[in-house]
Design an enzyme around this catalytic site. Structure first.
Site, PDB file in Angstrom:
ATOM      1  CB  ILE A   1      -0.999 -10.739  10.076  1.00 18.26           C
ATOM      2  CG1 ILE A   1      -0.826 -10.627   8.562  1.00 18.26           C
ATOM      3  CG2 ILE A   1       0.192 -11.461  10.701  1.00 18.26           C
ATOM      4  CD1 ILE A   1       0.139  -9.619   8.092  1.00 18.26           C
TER       5      ILE A   1
ATOM      6  CG  ASP B   1      -8.229   4.301  18.269  1.00 16.06           C
ATOM      7  OD1 ASP B   1      -8.695   4.671  17.181  1.00 16.06           O
ATOM      8  OD2 ASP B   1      -7.019   4.363  18.559  1.00 16.06           O
TER       9      ASP B   1
ATOM     10  CG  PHE C   1      -0.696  -7.993  14.767  1.00 16.03           C
ATOM     11  CD1 PHE C   1      -0.875  -8.723  15.940  1.00 16.03           C
ATOM     12  CD2 PHE C   1       0.040  -8.560  13.732  1.00 16.03           C
ATOM     13  CE1 PHE C   1      -0.333  -9.999  16.077  1.00 16.03           C
ATOM     14  CE2 PHE C   1       0.584  -9.843  13.867  1.00 16.03           C
ATOM     15  CZ  PHE C   1       0.392 -10.558  15.038  1.00 16.03           C
TER      16      PHE C   1
ATOM     17  CG  LEU D   1      -4.960   3.473   9.659  1.00 20.28           C
ATOM     18  CD1 LEU D   1      -5.192   4.940   9.330  1.00 20.28           C
ATOM     19  CD2 LEU D   1      -6.244   2.668   9.476  1.00 20.28           C
ATOM     20  CE  LYS D   2      -3.795  -4.863   5.928  1.00 19.35           C
ATOM     21  NZ  LYS D   2      -3.535  -6.307   5.837  1.00 19.35           N
TER      22      LYS D   2
ATOM     23  CB  SER E   1       6.382  -3.723   6.448  1.00 16.04           C
ATOM     24  OG  SER E   1       6.365  -3.813   5.044  1.00 16.04           O
TER      25      SER E   1
ATOM     26  CE1 TYR F   1       3.270  -0.602   4.990  1.00 13.82           C
ATOM     27  CE2 TYR F   1       1.782  -0.241   6.839  1.00 13.82           C
ATOM     28  CZ  TYR F   1       2.651  -1.064   6.122  1.00 13.82           C
ATOM     29  OH  TYR F   1       2.894  -2.337   6.563  1.00 13.82           O
TER      30      TYR F   1
ATOM     31  CE  LYS G   1       3.546  -1.568   9.779  1.00 13.23           C
ATOM     32  NZ  LYS G   1       2.920  -2.207  10.945  1.00 13.23           N
TER      33      LYS G   1
ATOM     34  CB  VAL H   1       0.086  -7.175 -15.019  1.00 11.72           C
ATOM     35  CG1 VAL H   1       1.558  -7.440 -14.668  1.00 11.72           C
ATOM     36  CG2 VAL H   1      -0.745  -8.445 -14.840  1.00 11.72           C
TER      37      VAL H   1
ATOM     38  NE  ARG I   1       7.001  -6.093  -4.477  1.00  9.85           N
ATOM     39  CZ  ARG I   1       7.525  -5.508  -5.557  1.00  9.85           C
ATOM     40  NH1 ARG I   1       8.413  -6.176  -6.297  1.00  9.85           N
ATOM     41  NH2 ARG I   1       7.184  -4.281  -5.888  1.00  9.85           N
TER      42      ARG I   1
HETATM   43  C1  WQD Z   1       2.901  -7.121  -5.340  1.00  7.94           C
HETATM   44  C2  WQD Z   1       3.258  -7.104  -6.820  1.00  7.94           C
HETATM   45  C3  WQD Z   1       2.786  -5.016  -7.903  1.00  7.94           C
HETATM   46  C4  WQD Z   1      -1.586  -5.353  -7.433  1.00  7.94           C
HETATM   47  C5  WQD Z   1       2.772  -4.062  -0.174  1.00  7.94           C
HETATM   48  C6  WQD Z   1       3.281  -3.143   0.902  1.00  7.94           C
HETATM   49  C7  WQD Z   1       3.981  -3.942   1.953  1.00  7.94           C
HETATM   50  C8  WQD Z   1       3.093  -5.041   2.455  1.00  7.94           C
HETATM   51  C9  WQD Z   1       2.665  -5.919   1.308  1.00  7.94           C
HETATM   52  C10 WQD Z   1       1.928  -4.266   4.410  1.00  7.94           C
HETATM   53  C11 WQD Z   1       3.925  -5.808  -7.257  1.00  7.94           C
HETATM   54  C12 WQD Z   1       1.919  -6.130  -8.477  1.00  7.94           C
HETATM   55  C13 WQD Z   1      -0.220  -5.592  -7.383  1.00  7.94           C
HETATM   56  C14 WQD Z   1      -2.238  -5.323  -8.690  1.00  7.94           C
HETATM   57  C15 WQD Z   1      -0.147  -5.801  -9.781  1.00  7.94           C
HETATM   58  N1  WQD Z   1       1.941  -4.526   3.098  1.00  7.94           N
HETATM   59  N2  WQD Z   1       0.475  -5.814  -8.529  1.00  7.94           N
HETATM   60  N3  WQD Z   1      -1.494  -5.551  -9.823  1.00  7.94           N
HETATM   61  O1  WQD Z   1       3.501  -3.561  -3.108  1.00  7.94           O
HETATM   62  O2  WQD Z   1       4.968  -5.633  -2.834  1.00  7.94           O
HETATM   63  O3  WQD Z   1       3.856  -4.647  -0.838  1.00  7.94           O
HETATM   64  O4  WQD Z   1       1.966  -5.069   0.384  1.00  7.94           O
HETATM   65  O5  WQD Z   1       2.784  -4.465   5.207  1.00  7.94           O
HETATM   66  O6  WQD Z   1       4.314  -3.073   3.015  1.00  7.94           O
HETATM   67  O7  WQD Z   1       4.232  -2.254   0.327  1.00  7.94           O
HETATM   68  O8  WQD Z   1       2.478  -5.813  -2.552  1.00  7.94           O
HETATM   69  O9  WQD Z   1       0.565  -7.050  -3.446  1.00  7.94           O
HETATM   70  O10 WQD Z   1       0.591  -4.521  -3.706  1.00  7.94           O
HETATM   71  O11 WQD Z   1       2.157  -5.924  -5.064  1.00  7.94           O
HETATM   72  O12 WQD Z   1       0.507  -6.001 -10.811  1.00  7.94           O
HETATM   73  O13 WQD Z   1      -3.481  -5.102  -8.810  1.00  7.94           O
HETATM   74  O14 WQD Z   1       2.068  -7.222  -7.593  1.00  7.94           O
HETATM   75  O15 WQD Z   1       3.250  -4.154  -8.923  1.00  7.94           O
HETATM   76  O16 WQD Z   1       4.888  -6.117  -8.245  1.00  7.94           O
HETATM   77  P1  WQD Z   1       3.760  -4.852  -2.434  1.00  7.94           P
HETATM   78  P2  WQD Z   1       1.347  -5.812  -3.686  1.00  7.94           P
END
Ligand code: WQD
Length: 333
Positions: A12, A58, A80, A83-84, A124, A149, A153, A217, A231
């Protein structure tokens, strides 16, 4: 303005530097390169034809950080660095608290000493935990985070609020990102996670290029239109442009302001798969498996506050996000 960017070579931050430079801001970048590549700086320059002052530091290293910044007049810092990876944070909590919290505390100490009291923080939507209501507004109560994580935040937001409350010189903008995906339309910048991707879109693009056999999924028994998780996916360039607009709030001496940066639309996992397949004409094989622990059914923003105060709104569509994600991945070796 002279803008200090921590985590400068990250996903980002790199897109934000492009937008800032294209708005004639000057950039001082810092990154420890633990989770990104120095090559990103060349790719930024290919897009903007402008260089940045970069230091491989760092942010927990007080002496080197202070020494690097003493020769610069910093008007605002966009923070920014951190670790995330949600899953990794569960297995390595102390690394996450040390990196994210101590890094921020050291950064704030140096900023104060060099006379910079303006900071935009990369937060986030995860701070909402399991949100009390949908769509999520900024006054939705912060929740119980499901991983370290998310707690970092949550805690850093409180550190910033308390800092500004104690010293009114500070102006703080907290940006709560929803789900950033996509890539710069040039294909020169994008998301390149180390190892097995935690997040949906980088996993899909690795299936599309044959690096992964199929997508798993995580559950189709949620209370959503098709049973899979919903989402608020936002194009990383839209997100980057939100940071440029946030500088106006800083210049207006905002004190502390919090903004949700999302599109206001929720899409399911299957919606993303089908859109990716349609836009890129690539089949994405998938298998429905169990829910992922800590996942919630639905999360999407009400971005009205950012639209009203920052005069910002997301413009890219899910189709754009799928097209640009694949355009970037397909260019990677
Ligand atoms: C999205 C959807 C999963 C992977 C996270 C962090 C958030 C931010 C964004 C940093 C969900 C589904 C995912 C896969 C799947 N990161 N999924 N198979 O969990 O909404 O948010 O990333 O800031 O803080 O929490 O994002 O992309 O992991 O998941 O089905 O292999 O996709 O269940 O519904 P998430 P995600």
């Amino acid at each position: 303005m002279n803008i200090l960017i921590t985590g400068a070579t990250g996903f980002i931050a790199s897109h934000t530097i492009v937008e800032l430079q294209q708005n004639n801001h000057d950039i001082i970048g810092i990154d420890n390169l633990s989770n990104s590549s120095i090559d990103t700086l060349d790719n930024i320059e290919k897009i903007t034809k402008k260089k940045i002052d970069f230091y491989q530091i760092d942010i927990r290293d007080y002496d080197r950080l202070k020494d690097a910044l003493k020769n610069h007049k910093i008007d605002c810092c966009i923070h920014f660095a951190g670790l995330k990876a949600v899953g990794e944070s569960v297995s390595k909590p102390l690394e996450y608290y040390d990196n994210n919290i101590n890094g921020t505390l050291t950064l704030l100490k140096v900023l104060k000493e060099i006379g910079c009291h303006n900071l935009i923080f990369s937060s986030s939507a995860t701070v909402y935990g399991s949100p009390k209501f949908i769509p999520i507004t900024e006054d939705c109560p912060k929740g119980i985070c499901t991983n370290p994580y998310g707690w970092t935040k949550h805690m850093i937001e409180q550190i910033l609020i308390d800092t500004q409350n104690a010293t009114k010189d500070w102006n703080i903008v907290i940006l709560r990102y929803f789900n950033p995906i996509g890539a710069h339309p040039s294909g020169l910048l994008g998301e390149k996670p180390n190892g097995i991707p935690n997040n949906l879109m980088p996993y899909i693009t690795q299936v599309a290029c044959g690096k992964r056999e199929k997508l798993f999924v995580y559950g189709n028994d949620y209370n959503t239109h098709d049973g899979t998780g919903v989402r608020d996916y936002i194009h990383v360039v839209d997100l980057a442009r939100g940071h440029v607009k946030a500088l106006n709030a800083i210049n207006n001496k905002c004190g502390v302001e919090i903004f949700n940066l999302g599109t206001g639309h929720g899409y399911s996992v299957l919606d993303v798969i089908h859109t990716f397949e349609k836009v890129n004409q690539i089949k994405i094989p998938y298998e429905i498996t169990d829910r992922r622990p800590g996942d919630i059914a639905t999360c999407y923003a009400k971005p009205a506050k950012a639209e009203k105060i920052l005069k910002w709104c997301a413009e890219f569509t899910l189709e754009d996000m799928c097209r640009d994600s694949w355009n970037y991945q397909s260019k990677q070796r």
